[in-house]
Design a protein around this motif. Structure first.
Motif, PDB file in Angstrom:
ATOM      1  N   GLU A 281     -27.027  -8.336  24.976  1.00 34.69           N
ATOM      2  CA  GLU A 281     -27.165  -7.669  23.686  1.00 34.69           C
ATOM      3  C   GLU A 281     -27.154  -6.146  23.843  1.00 34.69           C
ATOM      4  O   GLU A 281     -26.569  -5.433  23.044  1.00 34.69           O
ATOM      5  CB  GLU A 281     -28.454  -8.112  22.989  1.00 34.69           C
ATOM      6  CG  GLU A 281     -28.483  -9.580  22.608  1.00 34.69           C
ATOM      7  CD  GLU A 281     -27.396  -9.939  21.611  1.00 34.69           C
ATOM      8  OE1 GLU A 281     -27.219  -9.198  20.628  1.00 34.69           O
ATOM      9  OE2 GLU A 281     -26.700 -10.950  21.823  1.00 34.69           O
TER      10      GLU A 281
ATOM     11  N   LEU B 235     -16.173 -10.409  14.708  1.00 40.17           N
ATOM     12  CA  LEU B 235     -15.183 -10.318  13.643  1.00 40.17           C
ATOM     13  C   LEU B 235     -14.234 -11.507  13.699  1.00 40.17           C
ATOM     14  O   LEU B 235     -14.243 -12.292  14.645  1.00 40.17           O
ATOM     15  CB  LEU B 235     -14.423  -8.995  13.762  1.00 40.17           C
ATOM     16  CG  LEU B 235     -15.322  -7.745  13.783  1.00 40.17           C
ATOM     17  CD1 LEU B 235     -14.497  -6.492  13.999  1.00 40.17           C
ATOM     18  CD2 LEU B 235     -16.131  -7.640  12.500  1.00 40.17           C
ATOM     19  N   ASN B 236     -13.373 -11.625  12.694  1.00 36.26           N
ATOM     20  CA  ASN B 236     -12.514 -12.806  12.559  1.00 36.26           C
ATOM     21  C   ASN B 236     -11.355 -12.853  13.541  1.00 36.26           C
ATOM     22  O   ASN B 236     -10.712 -13.878  13.693  1.00 36.26           O
ATOM     23  CB  ASN B 236     -11.950 -12.882  11.131  1.00 36.26           C
ATOM     24  CG  ASN B 236     -13.040 -13.140  10.107  1.00 36.26           C
ATOM     25  OD1 ASN B 236     -14.047 -13.766  10.428  1.00 36.26           O
ATOM     26  ND2 ASN B 236     -12.859 -12.645   8.896  1.00 36.26           N
TER      27      ASN B 236
ATOM     28  N   GLU C 113     -13.737  -9.299  22.132  1.00 36.98           N
ATOM     29  CA  GLU C 113     -14.919 -10.052  22.575  1.00 36.98           C
ATOM     30  C   GLU C 113     -14.846 -10.355  24.068  1.00 36.98           C
ATOM     31  O   GLU C 113     -15.856 -10.360  24.772  1.00 36.98           O
ATOM     32  CB  GLU C 113     -15.022 -11.349  21.763  1.00 36.98           C
ATOM     33  CG  GLU C 113     -16.081 -12.336  22.247  1.00 36.98           C
ATOM     34  CD  GLU C 113     -17.516 -11.833  22.084  1.00 36.98           C
ATOM     35  OE1 GLU C 113     -18.405 -12.384  22.765  1.00 36.98           O
ATOM     36  OE2 GLU C 113     -17.741 -10.907  21.285  1.00 36.98           O
TER      37      GLU C 113
ATOM     38  N   ASP D 254     -27.734  -4.226  11.707  1.00 36.49           N
ATOM     39  CA  ASP D 254     -26.334  -4.544  12.017  1.00 36.49           C
ATOM     40  C   ASP D 254     -25.435  -4.260  10.806  1.00 36.49           C
ATOM     41  O   ASP D 254     -24.363  -3.661  10.932  1.00 36.49           O
ATOM     42  CB  ASP D 254     -26.182  -6.022  12.403  1.00 36.49           C
ATOM     43  CG  ASP D 254     -26.790  -6.329  13.758  1.00 36.49           C
ATOM     44  OD1 ASP D 254     -27.158  -5.382  14.475  1.00 36.49           O
ATOM     45  OD2 ASP D 254     -26.908  -7.521  14.090  1.00 36.49           O
ATOM     46  N   GLU D 255     -25.886  -4.735   9.644  1.00 33.71           N
ATOM     47  CA  GLU D 255     -25.091  -4.574   8.429  1.00 33.71           C
ATOM     48  C   GLU D 255     -24.949  -3.100   8.044  1.00 33.71           C
ATOM     49  O   GLU D 255     -23.867  -2.644   7.672  1.00 33.71           O
ATOM     50  CB  GLU D 255     -25.740  -5.355   7.275  1.00 33.71           C
ATOM     51  CG  GLU D 255     -24.890  -5.425   6.022  1.00 33.71           C
ATOM     52  CD  GLU D 255     -23.528  -6.072   6.244  1.00 33.71           C
ATOM     53  OE1 GLU D 255     -22.545  -5.625   5.615  1.00 33.71           O
ATOM     54  OE2 GLU D 255     -23.432  -7.014   7.071  1.00 33.71           O
TER      55      GLU D 255
ATOM     56  N   TRP E 142     -22.498  -1.439  10.450  1.00 36.33           N
ATOM     57  CA  TRP E 142     -21.121  -1.849  10.150  1.00 36.33           C
ATOM     58  C   TRP E 142     -20.604  -1.109   8.919  1.00 36.33           C
ATOM     59  O   TRP E 142     -19.464  -0.633   8.890  1.00 36.33           O
ATOM     60  CB  TRP E 142     -21.050  -3.362   9.940  1.00 36.33           C
ATOM     61  CG  TRP E 142     -19.718  -3.827   9.437  1.00 36.33           C
ATOM     62  CD1 TRP E 142     -19.417  -4.316   8.213  1.00 36.33           C
ATOM     63  CD2 TRP E 142     -18.478  -3.807  10.165  1.00 36.33           C
ATOM     64  NE1 TRP E 142     -18.085  -4.614   8.115  1.00 36.33           N
ATOM     65  CE2 TRP E 142     -17.484  -4.318   9.306  1.00 36.33           C
ATOM     66  CE3 TRP E 142     -18.126  -3.420  11.456  1.00 36.33           C
ATOM     67  CZ2 TRP E 142     -16.145  -4.433   9.688  1.00 36.33           C
ATOM     68  CZ3 TRP E 142     -16.787  -3.542  11.839  1.00 36.33           C
ATOM     69  CH2 TRP E 142     -15.821  -4.047  10.961  1.00 36.33           C
TER      70      TRP E 142
ATOM     71  N   ARG F 223     -24.837  -5.056  20.731  1.00 34.72           N
ATOM     72  CA  ARG F 223     -23.866  -6.004  20.188  1.00 34.72           C
ATOM     73  C   ARG F 223     -24.127  -6.194  18.696  1.00 34.72           C
ATOM     74  O   ARG F 223     -25.263  -6.392  18.275  1.00 34.72           O
ATOM     75  CB  ARG F 223     -23.986  -7.340  20.920  1.00 34.72           C
ATOM     76  CG  ARG F 223     -22.963  -8.379  20.506  1.00 34.72           C
ATOM     77  CD  ARG F 223     -23.277  -9.706  21.184  1.00 34.72           C
ATOM     78  NE  ARG F 223     -22.938  -9.663  22.596  1.00 34.72           N
ATOM     79  CZ  ARG F 223     -21.770 -10.087  23.093  1.00 34.72           C
ATOM     80  NH1 ARG F 223     -20.846 -10.554  22.267  1.00 34.72           N
ATOM     81  NH2 ARG F 223     -21.543 -10.051  24.381  1.00 34.72           N
ATOM     82  N   GLY F 224     -23.062  -6.112  17.898  1.00 34.54           N
ATOM     83  CA  GLY F 224     -23.166  -6.326  16.463  1.00 34.54           C
ATOM     84  C   GLY F 224     -22.455  -7.606  16.052  1.00 34.54           C
ATOM     85  O   GLY F 224     -22.516  -8.610  16.761  1.00 34.54           O
ATOM     86  N   ARG F 225     -21.725  -7.533  14.952  1.00 27.95           N
ATOM     87  CA  ARG F 225     -21.101  -8.736  14.399  1.00 27.95           C
ATOM     88  C   ARG F 225     -19.825  -9.131  15.128  1.00 27.95           C
ATOM     89  O   ARG F 225     -19.065  -8.277  15.592  1.00 27.95           O
ATOM     90  CB  ARG F 225     -20.812  -8.542  12.921  1.00 27.95           C
ATOM     91  CG  ARG F 225     -19.817  -7.445  12.633  1.00 27.95           C
ATOM     92  CD  ARG F 225     -19.300  -7.480  11.202  1.00 27.95           C
ATOM     93  NE  ARG F 225     -20.376  -7.335  10.238  1.00 27.95           N
ATOM     94  CZ  ARG F 225     -20.216  -7.527   8.935  1.00 27.95           C
ATOM     95  NH1 ARG F 225     -19.043  -7.871   8.449  1.00 27.95           N
ATOM     96  NH2 ARG F 225     -21.224  -7.367   8.104  1.00 27.95           N
TER      97      ARG F 225
ATOM     98  N   THR G  60     -15.255  -7.834  18.464  1.00 18.46           N
ATOM     99  CA  THR G  60     -16.677  -7.692  18.158  1.00 18.46           C
ATOM    100  C   THR G  60     -16.983  -6.234  17.851  1.00 18.46           C
ATOM    101  O   THR G  60     -16.429  -5.324  18.472  1.00 18.46           O
ATOM    102  CB  THR G  60     -17.545  -8.170  19.347  1.00 18.46           C
ATOM    103  OG1 THR G  60     -17.314  -9.565  19.565  1.00 18.46           O
ATOM    104  CG2 THR G  60     -19.033  -7.950  19.094  1.00 18.46           C
TER     105      THR G  60
ATOM    106  N   GLN H 262     -26.987 -11.869  11.287  1.00 16.26           N
ATOM    107  CA  GLN H 262     -26.908 -10.423  11.246  1.00 16.26           C
ATOM    108  C   GLN H 262     -28.213  -9.826  10.715  1.00 16.26           C
ATOM    109  O   GLN H 262     -28.775 -10.316   9.743  1.00 16.26           O
ATOM    110  CB  GLN H 262     -25.749  -9.976  10.355  1.00 16.26           C
ATOM    111  CG  GLN H 262     -24.390 -10.419  10.840  1.00 16.26           C
ATOM    112  CD  GLN H 262     -24.061  -9.854  12.207  1.00 16.26           C
ATOM    113  OE1 GLN H 262     -24.248  -8.684  12.462  1.00 16.26           O
ATOM    114  NE2 GLN H 262     -23.590 -10.708  13.094  1.00 16.26           N
TER     115      GLN H 262
END
Length: 198
Positions: free
Chosen positions: A121, A147-148, A114, A6-7, A10, A143-145, A152, A2
């Motif tokens: 990107e 996720l779990n 996703e 990006d951070e 978010w 495109r960023g992070r 995305t 990241q």
């Protein structure tokens, strides 16, 4: 890995109210030129104004004022909405719409499955809303992070200030309407037979 951008995006996304729903969503790879960005900002501003006008008309039609004039205006409004819906369906039949996706978005970015993203990107997100489905919002994004939960985060970029403001208002109005609906539903459920009152 990241990046700091990006951070930061978010964090900004997480601190704002979000629209949550399942509009028709199409996301493709995007390599924009400057004139593409200018054109998209102008078009998005037009779409946001159209959506705001339709929302205003809908909220006005649910007013408690039952005067003869208001009732007649509500009938005319209903007819106009039907005509708009017919035109919208003729312009873009349901079979040509991209699939619905569960999304959460605001003026900063969007959380999307996703599986809905291409292997790129730089992206262009198209959101078709039921109120005006022939006119999608077309938002350049990165495109960023990941996720779990197999979702995305993508963040919007190159939006003009007026488009960002319009998106903020659109999301806020949608959120306020959902809260009001939830309160009304809760009130109806607390009244004996409330769910079925006419």
């Amino acid at each position: 890995m990241q990046t700091q951008q990006d951070e930061a995006k978010w964090q900004a996304f997480s601190e704002r109210v979000t629209y949550q729903g399942q509009p028709h969503v199409d996301i493709g790879a995007f390599d924009p030129a400057l004139e593409d960005i200018t054109r998209l900002n102008e078009r998005n501003l037009h779409v946001l104004r159209s959506l705001a006008a339709l929302d205003e008309r809908r909220s006005e039609s649910t007013s408690d004022d039952d005067s003869p004039l208001m009732l007649e205006l509500q009938r005319m409004d209903s007819k106009i909405n039907v005509l708009l819906d017919i035109v919208d369906r003729l312009l873009l039949p349901a079979t040509l719409l991209p699939p619905r996706q569960p999304v959460s978005f605001n003026a900063v970015g969007m959380i999307v499955p996703e599986s809905a993203l291409p292997a790129a990107e730089s992206l262009l997100v198209r959101l078709h809303f039921d109120a005006c489905r022939a006119l999608p919002l077309e938002l350049p994004a990165q495109r960023g992070r990941l996720l779990n939960d197999d979702n995305t985060f993508v963040y919007f970029c190159a939006l003009s200030d007026v488009v960002e403001d319009g998106l903020e208002r659109f999301v806020f109005c949608h959120h306020r309407r959902k809260v009001a609906e939830a309160r009304l539903t809760g009130m109806a459920e607390n009244v004996p037979g409330g769910k079925y009152r006419v």
